[in-house]
Motif scaffolding. Structure first.
Motif, PDB file in Angstrom:
ATOM      1  N   LEU A 146       0.827  -1.202   0.000  1.00 36.46           N
ATOM      2  CA  LEU A 146       0.000   0.000   0.000  1.00 36.46           C
ATOM      3  C   LEU A 146       0.866   1.259   0.000  1.00 36.46           C
ATOM      4  CD1 LEU A 146      -2.814  -1.056   2.510  1.00 36.46           C
ATOM      5  CD2 LEU A 146      -2.938  -0.964   0.015  1.00 36.46           C
ATOM      6  N   VAL A 147       1.955   1.230   0.757  1.00 40.66           N
ATOM      7  CA  VAL A 147       2.860   2.384   0.765  1.00 40.66           C
ATOM      8  C   VAL A 147       3.550   2.523  -0.590  1.00 40.66           C
ATOM      9  CG1 VAL A 147       4.882   3.417   1.863  1.00 40.66           C
ATOM     10  CG2 VAL A 147       3.204   2.192   3.250  1.00 40.66           C
ATOM     11  N   LEU A 148       3.967   1.385  -1.167  1.00 38.47           N
ATOM     12  CA  LEU A 148       4.610   1.406  -2.486  1.00 38.47           C
ATOM     13  C   LEU A 148       3.667   1.960  -3.541  1.00 38.47           C
ATOM     14  CD1 LEU A 148       6.675  -1.499  -4.054  1.00 38.47           C
ATOM     15  CD2 LEU A 148       4.863  -0.398  -5.361  1.00 38.47           C
ATOM     16  N   LEU A 149       2.405   1.533  -3.489  1.00 40.40           N
ATOM     17  CA  LEU A 149       1.418   2.008  -4.460  1.00 40.40           C
ATOM     18  C   LEU A 149       1.287   3.524  -4.403  1.00 40.40           C
ATOM     19  CD1 LEU A 149      -0.842   1.461  -6.514  1.00 40.40           C
ATOM     20  CD2 LEU A 149      -2.392   1.050  -4.603  1.00 40.40           C
ATOM     21  N   LYS A 150       1.228   4.066  -3.214  1.00 37.21           N
ATOM     22  CA  LYS A 150       1.117   5.530  -3.081  1.00 37.21           C
ATOM     23  C   LYS A 150       2.412   6.223  -3.476  1.00 37.21           C
ATOM     24  CE  LYS A 150      -0.255   5.230   1.195  1.00 37.21           C
ATOM     25  NZ  LYS A 150      -0.682   5.642   2.556  1.00 37.21           N
ATOM     26  N   ALA A 151       3.553   5.526  -3.286  1.00 33.27           N
ATOM     27  CA  ALA A 151       4.840   6.127  -3.623  1.00 33.27           C
ATOM     28  C   ALA A 151       5.032   6.287  -5.126  1.00 33.27           C
ATOM     29  CB  ALA A 151       5.983   5.294  -3.045  1.00 33.27           C
ATOM     30  N   THR A 152       4.214   5.601  -5.926  1.00 29.16           N
ATOM     31  CA  THR A 152       4.335   5.776  -7.374  1.00 29.16           C
ATOM     32  C   THR A 152       4.057   7.214  -7.789  1.00 29.16           C
ATOM     33  OG1 THR A 152       2.012   5.079  -7.660  1.00 29.16           O
ATOM     34  CG2 THR A 152       3.719   3.381  -7.878  1.00 29.16           C
ATOM     35  N   ALA A 153       3.368   7.955  -6.928  1.00 27.59           N
ATOM     36  CA  ALA A 153       3.096   9.363  -7.244  1.00 27.59           C
ATOM     37  C   ALA A 153       4.386  10.165  -7.379  1.00 27.59           C
ATOM     38  CB  ALA A 153       2.207   9.976  -6.159  1.00 27.59           C
ATOM     39  N   LEU A 154       5.470   9.676  -6.769  1.00 30.63           N
ATOM     40  CA  LEU A 154       6.728  10.416  -6.808  1.00 30.63           C
ATOM     41  C   LEU A 154       7.379  10.403  -8.188  1.00 30.63           C
ATOM     42  CD1 LEU A 154       8.323   9.208  -3.432  1.00 30.63           C
ATOM     43  CD2 LEU A 154       7.141  11.366  -3.866  1.00 30.63           C
ATOM     44  N   VAL A 155       7.048   9.393  -9.010  1.00 27.18           N
ATOM     45  CA  VAL A 155       7.745   9.275 -10.294  1.00 27.18           C
ATOM     46  C   VAL A 155       7.371  10.391 -11.257  1.00 27.18           C
ATOM     47  CG1 VAL A 155       7.983   6.768 -10.080  1.00 27.18           C
ATOM     48  CG2 VAL A 155       6.007   7.728 -11.285  1.00 27.18           C
ATOM     49  N   SER A 156       6.337  11.131 -10.947  1.00 25.70           N
ATOM     50  CA  SER A 156       5.971  12.235 -11.836  1.00 25.70           C
ATOM     51  C   SER A 156       7.086  13.264 -11.928  1.00 25.70           C
ATOM     52  CB  SER A 156       4.684  12.908 -11.353  1.00 25.70           C
ATOM     53  OG  SER A 156       4.837  13.425 -10.039  1.00 25.70           O
ATOM     54  N   ILE A 157       7.949  13.314 -10.909  1.00 21.00           N
ATOM     55  CA  ILE A 157       9.030  14.307 -10.931  1.00 21.00           C
ATOM     56  C   ILE A 157      10.134  13.941 -11.922  1.00 21.00           C
ATOM     57  CG2 ILE A 157       8.629  14.940  -8.521  1.00 21.00           C
ATOM     58  CD1 ILE A 157      11.102  13.338  -7.780  1.00 21.00           C
ATOM     59  N   ILE A 158      10.177  12.678 -12.388  1.00 20.17           N
ATOM     60  CA  ILE A 158      11.195  12.298 -13.373  1.00 20.17           C
ATOM     61  C   ILE A 158      10.593  12.179 -14.773  1.00 20.17           C
ATOM     62  CG2 ILE A 158      12.656  11.169 -11.680  1.00 20.17           C
ATOM     63  CD1 ILE A 158      11.618   8.478 -12.594  1.00 20.17           C
ATOM     64  N   GLY A 159       9.370  12.691 -14.949  1.00 18.70           N
ATOM     65  CA  GLY A 159       8.807  12.816 -16.286  1.00 18.70           C
ATOM     66  C   GLY A 159       7.885  11.708 -16.739  1.00 18.70           C
ATOM     67  N   LEU A 160       7.483  10.799 -15.849  1.00 19.45           N
ATOM     68  CA  LEU A 160       6.575   9.727 -16.259  1.00 19.45           C
ATOM     69  C   LEU A 160       5.136  10.232 -16.253  1.00 19.45           C
ATOM     70  CD1 LEU A 160       6.335   6.707 -16.990  1.00 19.45           C
ATOM     71  CD2 LEU A 160       5.964   6.255 -14.558  1.00 19.45           C
ATOM     72  N   SER A 161       4.404   9.905 -17.311  1.00 24.43           N
ATOM     73  CA  SER A 161       3.007  10.355 -17.415  1.00 24.43           C
ATOM     74  C   SER A 161       2.101   9.419 -16.629  1.00 24.43           C
ATOM     75  CB  SER A 161       2.574  10.413 -18.882  1.00 24.43           C
ATOM     76  OG  SER A 161       3.318  11.363 -19.594  1.00 24.43           O
ATOM     77  N   ASP A 162       2.247   9.431 -15.322  1.00 25.46           N
ATOM     78  CA  ASP A 162       1.409   8.600 -14.472  1.00 25.46           C
ATOM     79  C   ASP A 162       0.154   9.372 -14.087  1.00 25.46           C
ATOM     80  OD1 ASP A 162       2.732  10.452 -12.823  1.00 25.46           O
ATOM     81  OD2 ASP A 162       2.403   9.180 -11.075  1.00 25.46           O
ATOM     82  N   LEU A 163      -0.615   8.792 -13.189  1.00 28.14           N
ATOM     83  CA  LEU A 163      -1.883   9.400 -12.782  1.00 28.14           C
ATOM     84  C   LEU A 163      -1.685  10.806 -12.224  1.00 28.14           C
ATOM     85  CD1 LEU A 163      -4.911   9.241 -12.138  1.00 28.14           C
ATOM     86  CD2 LEU A 163      -4.310   8.054 -10.016  1.00 28.14           C
ATOM     87  N   VAL A 164      -0.684  10.985 -11.384  1.00 31.09           N
ATOM     88  CA  VAL A 164      -0.475  12.289 -10.744  1.00 31.09           C
ATOM     89  C   VAL A 164      -0.094  13.351 -11.767  1.00 31.09           C
ATOM     90  CG1 VAL A 164       0.962  13.567  -9.116  1.00 31.09           C
ATOM     91  CG2 VAL A 164       0.113  11.306  -8.515  1.00 31.09           C
ATOM     92  N   GLN A 165       0.834  13.020 -12.657  1.00 26.02           N
ATOM     93  CA  GLN A 165       1.248  14.024 -13.646  1.00 26.02           C
ATOM     94  C   GLN A 165       0.105  14.391 -14.581  1.00 26.02           C
ATOM     95  OE1 GLN A 165       3.997  13.449 -17.168  1.00 26.02           O
ATOM     96  NE2 GLN A 165       5.392  14.501 -15.782  1.00 26.02           N
ATOM     97  N   VAL A 166      -0.670  13.397 -15.006  1.00 25.48           N
ATOM     98  CA  VAL A 166      -1.778  13.673 -15.919  1.00 25.48           C
ATOM     99  C   VAL A 166      -2.816  14.576 -15.255  1.00 25.48           C
ATOM    100  CG1 VAL A 166      -3.744  12.636 -17.111  1.00 25.48           C
ATOM    101  CG2 VAL A 166      -1.494  11.599 -17.290  1.00 25.48           C
ATOM    102  N   THR A 167      -3.163  14.269 -13.999  1.00 32.56           N
ATOM    103  CA  THR A 167      -4.177  15.079 -13.328  1.00 32.56           C
ATOM    104  C   THR A 167      -3.659  16.489 -13.030  1.00 32.56           C
ATOM    105  OG1 THR A 167      -3.501  14.041 -11.221  1.00 32.56           O
ATOM    106  CG2 THR A 167      -5.455  13.153 -12.325  1.00 32.56           C
ATOM    107  N   GLN A 168      -2.373  16.608 -12.721  1.00 37.39           N
ATOM    108  CA  GLN A 168      -1.810  17.940 -12.502  1.00 37.39           C
ATOM    109  C   GLN A 168      -1.839  18.759 -13.795  1.00 37.39           C
ATOM    110  OE1 GLN A 168       2.094  17.200 -10.827  1.00 37.39           O
ATOM    111  NE2 GLN A 168       1.353  17.579  -8.756  1.00 37.39           N
ATOM    112  N   THR A 169      -1.470  18.123 -14.897  1.00 38.02           N
ATOM    113  CA  THR A 169      -1.500  18.817 -16.191  1.00 38.02           C
ATOM    114  C   THR A 169      -2.916  19.251 -16.543  1.00 38.02           C
ATOM    115  OG1 THR A 169       0.388  17.514 -16.975  1.00 38.02           O
ATOM    116  CG2 THR A 169      -0.979  18.588 -18.645  1.00 38.02           C
TER     117      THR A 169
END
Length: 229
Positions: free
Chosen positions: A160-183
């Motif tokens: 569960l912690v790892l799943l939430k930590a995926t939000a951090l990858v947006s800072i290295i340019g991956l178009s994950d859920l967090v980056q898409v919603t921020q954009t």
């Protein structure tokens, strides 16, 4: 228009997040088993390396480690390509995210597995040996199933912690859920809406995960008497 036309991109970002989390879990699981085995059964060198790995990773914030690992890999590749006179290679953000998150959470899994291994009674392993089982049979039929039963609560928490930590990858340019919603939030001036959507999706993913983990705990607890208070 539904979500200002960003619904498809959010679905793609969600799938990217799920795939990233599952592959990172696989890497972390394998590193955790290796780390735990090195601590318990390895020689002095392997025990020292495993101890240094778990201590270092658990002492440094995930975001700092992610940046250090990502940029150190990129710098290493740049040095190699410069030395060979080759064009510069850029790390794929998805691969970098999988390896980085897997490396970080492998340290937590190592401690989870180490405690679970120690919880399995040694007498049962000796009994397996006495019945003529090979080392692999003792591991696969006695040690691993019982270790998993003891480890599942910790595995669930780490997942569960790892799943939430995926939000951090947006800072290295991956178009994950967090980056898409921020954009989408910045483009439509509806940041609260899209961040709320991201939060709801993470909540849904963790809820489904909790159900699966509950089923796994039941599966690995077959034949074990439950405590009655």
């Amino acid at each position: 228009m539904f979500l200002h036309g960003y619904g498809g991109q959010i679905l793609d970002g969600t799938w990217e997040t799920i795939t990233l989390a599952l592959l990172s879990l696989l890497v972390a699981f394998l590193l955790g088993l290796i780390g735990a085995s090195a601590k318990l059964f390895g020689n002095f060198l392997f025990k020292g390396l495993a101890q240094a790995y778990t201590t270092l990773v658990r002492s440094v914030p995930d975001l700092v480690l992610m940046l250090l690992i990502f940029f150190s890999i990129q710098m290493g590749l740049n040095n190699i390509t410069d030395a060979l006179g080759l064009p510069m290679l850029e790390i794929d953000p998805f691969i970098a995210g999988v390896l980085t998150i897997g490396f970080i959470y492998g340290a937590y899994f190592a401690e989870t597995f180490r405690g679970a291994f120690l919880a399995v009674p040694k007498g049962q392993l000796e009994a397996g040996k006495a019945f003529g089982m090979s080392d692999w049979q003792v591991f696969s039929r006695i040690l691993f199933p019982q270790m998993m039963r003891f480890a599942l609560p910790g595995i669930g928490n780490n997942w569960l912690v790892l799943l939430k930590a995926t939000a951090l990858v947006s800072i290295i340019g991956l178009s994950d859920l967090v980056q898409v919603t921020q954009t989408a939030g910045r483009a439509t001036a509806s940041m609260f809406l899209f961040i709320s959507v991201a939060g709801f999706i993470y909540l849904a993913l963790t809820t489904v995960s909790s159900i699966v983990l509950w089923w796994l705990e039941k599966k690995y607890s077959v034949g074990v008497r439950e405590a009655h208070l």
